[in-house]
Design an enzyme around this catalytic site. Sequence first.
Site, mmCIF file in Angstrom:
data_model
loop_
_atom_site.group_PDB
_atom_site.id
_atom_site.type_symbol
_atom_site.label_atom_id
_atom_site.label_comp_id
_atom_site.label_asym_id
_atom_site.label_seq_id
_atom_site.Cartn_x
_atom_site.Cartn_y
_atom_site.Cartn_z
ATOM 1 N N PRO A 72 0.815 -1.223 0.000
ATOM 2 C CA PRO A 72 0.000 0.000 0.000
ATOM 3 C C PRO A 72 0.846 1.270 0.000
ATOM 4 O O PRO A 72 0.329 2.355 -0.214
ATOM 5 C CB PRO A 72 -0.826 -0.107 1.284
ATOM 6 C CG PRO A 72 -0.323 -1.269 2.043
ATOM 7 C CD PRO A 72 0.589 -2.066 1.171
ATOM 8 N N GLU A 123 2.914 -7.644 8.772
ATOM 9 C CA GLU A 123 3.116 -6.213 9.029
ATOM 10 C C GLU A 123 4.003 -5.576 7.974
ATOM 11 O O GLU A 123 4.173 -4.369 7.940
ATOM 12 C CB GLU A 123 3.718 -6.008 10.424
ATOM 13 C CG GLU A 123 2.700 -6.158 11.533
ATOM 14 C CD GLU A 123 1.416 -5.370 11.267
ATOM 15 O OE1 GLU A 123 1.488 -4.141 11.164
ATOM 16 O OE2 GLU A 123 0.353 -6.006 11.166
#
Length: 250
Positions: free
Chosen positions: A89, A116
């Site tokens: 992202p 993560e």
Amino acid sequence: MRIDILTLFPDMFRGPFSTGILQRATQNKLVCINIHNIRDYTHDKHHTADDYPYGGGAGMVLKPEPIFETVETIKKEGAEALPIILLTPQGRLFSQAVAQELSRYSQLILICGHYEGVDERVRQHLVTDEISIGDYVLSGGELAAMVVADAVVRLLPGVLGSAASPLDDSHTSGLLEYPQYTRPAEFRGWSVPEVLLSGNHAQIAKWRHEQAILRTLKRRPELLDKASLSSGERRLVDNLSTHPAAKESP
Ligand code: ADE
């Protein structure tokens, strides 16, 4: 084109890559897609591909060694200079223009991030590009890699039935696509616009172009700033913007 995808979840790719246009493109040898399980490049008995973050914090981080090893193995077999793309992202936003840019390479490597994140050294010393498919967070890069592969492969010569079709796509010209109709000419009282039945190709092309402009103006006006329009088309946009009664079909 050859596309190599690094993932912890190879099974996710089975459905999308073995149906429809991607399957046909693979069968016709227009593209070769290889899925690599990052875990296959680990050396401990538990096949550890992730670990706790230094400094603490929630979640796990993908380890650098198996990712570097997978990419180095692929590079030995393939092209010299090729994009090594991390799906994240935090990457640059994917678009039709980026799909076109990527479709010009003979090989791509796509790395699916997970958990993560990925050890920063992968970003700094291995990948050449980072791509996001939108401003939202997926649980991993796999769906993003599928989106990128699909959008790129359909642009490769010979993949779509007619060579002209990718040119008409929404976004290729900077405009959204015009409305499409098929038979019947009348359905539940809703008719196909007369001009499409007229056989007048010039009129049809004009109508479609106007509809594409109208649709873009109504739904994604910001795209019109970047679209390459003639001065006549710019005037049309200005007129339509100041006369909101102008109607999109139907
Ligand atoms: N991984 C998680 N979310 C993503 C996104 N929006 N684009 C690309 N990769 C991702």
